[in-house]
Design an enzyme around this catalytic site. Structure first.
Site, PDB file in Angstrom:
ATOM      1  N   LYS A  77       0.852  -1.198   0.000  1.00 63.11           N
ATOM      2  CA  LYS A  77       0.000   0.000   0.000  1.00 63.11           C
ATOM      3  C   LYS A  77       0.877   1.233   0.000  1.00 63.11           C
ATOM      4  O   LYS A  77       1.855   1.306   0.752  1.00 63.11           O
ATOM      5  CB  LYS A  77      -0.841  -0.017   1.290  1.00 63.11           C
ATOM      6  CG  LYS A  77      -1.736   1.190   1.470  1.00 63.11           C
ATOM      7  CD  LYS A  77      -3.101   0.961   0.871  1.00 63.11           C
ATOM      8  CE  LYS A  77      -3.907   2.225   0.711  1.00 63.11           C
ATOM      9  NZ  LYS A  77      -3.496   3.042  -0.472  1.00 63.11           N
ATOM     10  N   LYS A 101       4.988   2.584   8.405  1.00 65.01           N
ATOM     11  CA  LYS A 101       3.729   3.212   8.828  1.00 65.01           C
ATOM     12  C   LYS A 101       2.673   2.138   9.081  1.00 65.01           C
ATOM     13  O   LYS A 101       1.981   2.158  10.083  1.00 65.01           O
ATOM     14  CB  LYS A 101       3.212   4.176   7.746  1.00 65.01           C
ATOM     15  CG  LYS A 101       4.089   5.386   7.517  1.00 65.01           C
ATOM     16  CD  LYS A 101       3.481   6.315   6.444  1.00 65.01           C
ATOM     17  CE  LYS A 101       4.572   7.075   5.734  1.00 65.01           C
ATOM     18  NZ  LYS A 101       4.103   8.114   4.830  1.00 65.01           N
ATOM     19  N   LYS A 113       5.174   1.859  -3.083  1.00 63.36           N
ATOM     20  CA  LYS A 113       5.226   3.272  -3.500  1.00 63.36           C
ATOM     21  C   LYS A 113       5.455   3.359  -4.986  1.00 63.36           C
ATOM     22  O   LYS A 113       6.136   2.516  -5.571  1.00 63.36           O
ATOM     23  CB  LYS A 113       6.371   3.996  -2.799  1.00 63.36           C
ATOM     24  CG  LYS A 113       6.226   5.509  -2.844  1.00 63.36           C
ATOM     25  CD  LYS A 113       5.240   5.970  -1.775  1.00 63.36           C
ATOM     26  CE  LYS A 113       5.076   7.445  -1.713  1.00 63.36           C
ATOM     27  NZ  LYS A 113       4.448   7.845  -0.457  1.00 63.36           N
ATOM     28  N   THR A 197      -4.150  13.236   6.324  1.00 63.32           N
ATOM     29  CA  THR A 197      -2.732  13.298   6.701  1.00 63.32           C
ATOM     30  C   THR A 197      -2.515  14.476   7.640  1.00 63.32           C
ATOM     31  O   THR A 197      -1.887  14.343   8.699  1.00 63.32           O
ATOM     32  CB  THR A 197      -1.836  13.421   5.454  1.00 63.32           C
ATOM     33  OG1 THR A 197      -2.224  12.407   4.525  1.00 63.32           O
ATOM     34  CG2 THR A 197      -0.373  13.242   5.808  1.00 63.32           C
ATOM     35  N   ASN A 228      -1.118  19.354  -0.041  1.00 68.14           N
ATOM     36  CA  ASN A 228      -2.203  18.674   0.668  1.00 68.14           C
ATOM     37  C   ASN A 228      -1.963  18.619   2.175  1.00 68.14           C
ATOM     38  O   ASN A 228      -2.870  18.807   2.970  1.00 68.14           O
ATOM     39  CB  ASN A 228      -2.386  17.260   0.091  1.00 68.14           C
ATOM     40  CG  ASN A 228      -3.459  16.479   0.834  1.00 68.14           C
ATOM     41  OD1 ASN A 228      -3.160  15.702   1.714  1.00 68.14           O
ATOM     42  ND2 ASN A 228      -4.710  16.735   0.519  1.00 68.14           N
ATOM     43  N   SER A 355      -6.800   5.890   4.251  1.00 71.91           N
ATOM     44  CA  SER A 355      -6.825   5.084   3.023  1.00 71.91           C
ATOM     45  C   SER A 355      -7.274   3.660   3.330  1.00 71.91           C
ATOM     46  O   SER A 355      -8.039   3.053   2.583  1.00 71.91           O
ATOM     47  CB  SER A 355      -5.435   5.022   2.390  1.00 71.91           C
ATOM     48  OG  SER A 355      -5.238   6.095   1.508  1.00 71.91           O
TER      49      SER A 355
HETATM   50  N1  GLU Z   1       1.139   9.057   0.084  1.00 78.20           N
HETATM   51  C1  GLU Z   1       0.724   8.955   1.451  1.00 78.20           C
HETATM   52  C2  GLU Z   1       1.876   8.564   2.334  1.00 78.20           C
HETATM   53  O1  GLU Z   1       3.020   8.818   2.014  1.00 78.20           O
HETATM   54  C3  GLU Z   1      -0.514   8.089   1.630  1.00 78.20           C
HETATM   55  C4  GLU Z   1      -0.368   6.692   1.191  1.00 78.20           C
HETATM   56  C5  GLU Z   1      -1.699   5.923   1.182  1.00 78.20           C
HETATM   57  O2  GLU Z   1      -2.712   6.498   1.500  1.00 78.20           O
HETATM   58  O3  GLU Z   1      -1.662   4.729   0.837  1.00 78.20           O
HETATM   59  O4  GLU Z   1       1.701   8.077   3.425  1.00 78.20           O
END
Ligand code: GLU
Length: 421
Positions: A77, A101, A113, A197, A228, A355
């Site tokens: 994810k 995370k 990613k 976020t 954002n 998410s």
């Molecule tokens: N791009 C965001 C991050 O770096 C969210 C990733 C997501 O929602 O999967 O955490």
């Protein structure tokens, strides 16, 4: 590139610095070397070339990546960024951070990613759509609701996710909302995802301020970046009664010791978070980071707080809204100077947490109220903050290492239970 520039780029290689912390975290937890060998790089990284017909009739070929760090816990994810400075190593490091995370927040995922070397600020709406669709076609074999679930990141948003979801759904010949998160509400997005976020960062600031007995009302906050994360965070801090005395975008920064008019700035920013171009009395991003304040939130890109400016930072707490904004040397200097750093993998995980809520709602076909999303997010942010804070205290390590220790354990255990190590 001169030798000294190259040296700097290498010391600031986010993959190498992440690997060093992963290694230390695993050593502290007593895992053998082979666990590090498994976790130091993504299990899979795909490089793709995406031809796009530009508006002037020419064809431009873009390079993109998708890295999948570890899928022992569940599907991978993580977001997709469109940025001219994307590199393969950066995408790999970002996928490792996503694993951390998910580990810290107990989400049933590993980290992934994506990134495309592109500057959407110089592209038309149609060109961005063609690139978004082309990228998804190029990586379609390795992604999917039960394989790898993308999301927005730097310079991608709900519209980008909508095109990507549509492209994937067409290829698979069925509607697949659970393929991607951060979608518009109309297409199965979750209430509260756009601000998740920054809401998470605000909750972490509230908790960190409590520990340090800083009264948030009237406290001075500086936010680097007005995209954002930075823009909504500035709004939340403003709403909580803090004085946001500095903000910035890629072109410059604004400073007002009496507090900036955040609602006005929010109204005037463009979709890439650009707002300082409207003003003449700007300062530089470098000057912004050195403003005296209570809370400093780097919410832009990597490698902003380095050994060069860390000695001059005058904040009590640094909360990393961006991914990787502090170099290892920068972090060490802040730590020595008694400045608490709340690391990215803890502070900005509100995005991936909501998410996850979005994906759960898509899988159930049953949607939650905004209050429910916010209540659940608040509880998860507080729980994870406390776990990392207590680990840092009991193991006598800084919060970054503590967060890595909490985050890496689940991947290591899941990999062991599956018989991989
Ligand atoms: N791009 C965001 C991050 O770096 C969210 C990733 C997501 O929602 O999967 O955490």
């Amino acid at each position: 590139m001169t030798t000294s520039q190259k040296g700097l780029a290498e010391t600031n290689d986010v993959l190498k610095s992440t690997q060093a912390v992963i290694r230390t975290a695993l050593e502290k937890l007593g895992y053998p070397e082979e666990v590090y060998e498994l976790l130091k790089e993504p299990l899979r990284t795909l490089t793709v070339r995406i031809p796009v017909k530009m508006d002037d009739g020419s064809v431009k070929v873009f390079t993109g990546y998708r890295a999948q760090h570890n899928d022992a816990v569940g599907p991978t994810k993580g977001g997709i960024r469109f940025h001219p400075e994307v590199t393969e190593n950066e995408v790999k490091a970002l996928s490792i951070w996503m694993s951390l995370k998910c580990g810290i927040f107990d989400l049933p995922y590993g980290g992934g990613k994506g990134g495309v070397i592109a500057d959407p600020r110089n592209m038309s709406f149609r060109e961005i759509e063609a690139l978004s669709r082309g990228y998804i076609r190029a990586i379609s074999q390795i992604v999917g609701p039960a394989k790898d679930v993308p999301a927005p990141d730097v310079f991608t948003d709900g519209q980008t996710m909508a095109w990507m979801m549509d492209e994937y759904s067409k290829m698979k010949e069925h509607n697949a909302p659970g393929f991607i998160t951060g979608k518009p509400i109309m297409l199965g997005g979750s209430l509260g995802r756009v601000t998740a976020t920054s809401k998470g960062v605000a909750i972490v600031i509230r908790e960190a301020a409590k520990k340090q007995e800083i009264e948030l009302k009237g406290s001075k906050v500086v936010v680097q970046g007005f995209g954002n994360v930075g823009s909504y965070l500035a709004k939340f801090m403003h709403d909580m009664g803090a004085k946001v005395i500095g903000i910035s975008d890629a072109y410059g920064a604004l400073h007002d010791p009496n507090g900036l008019d955040i609602p006005y700035l929010l109204e005037r920013r463009d979709s890439f978070g650009t707002v300082t171009k409207l003003f003449t009395n700007t300062i530089t991003n470098k000057e912004l980071l050195e403003i005296e304040c209570d809370i400093l939130v780097p919410a832009a890109l990597e490698n902003q707080i380095t050994e060069e400016n860390a000695p001059f930072i005058k904040a009590k707490i640094v909360v990393e809204g961006a991914n990787g904004p502090t170099t290892p040397e920068g972090s060490r200097i802040l730590d020595e100077r008694g400045i608490t750093v709340v690391p990215d993998v803890l502070a900005n995980a509100g995005g991936v947490t909501v998410s996850y809520f979005e994906w759960v709602q898509n899988n159930q076909g049953y949607y939650w109220s905004e209050e429910e999303v916010e209540r659940k997010l608040d509880a998860m942010m507080v729980k994870s903050f406390n776990e990392v804070y207590e680990t840092a205290n009991s193991r006598r390590v800084d919060m970054r290492l503590a967060a890595y220790m909490v985050g890496v354990r689940r991947m290591a255990e899941a990999s062991r239970l599956r018989g991989w190590i």
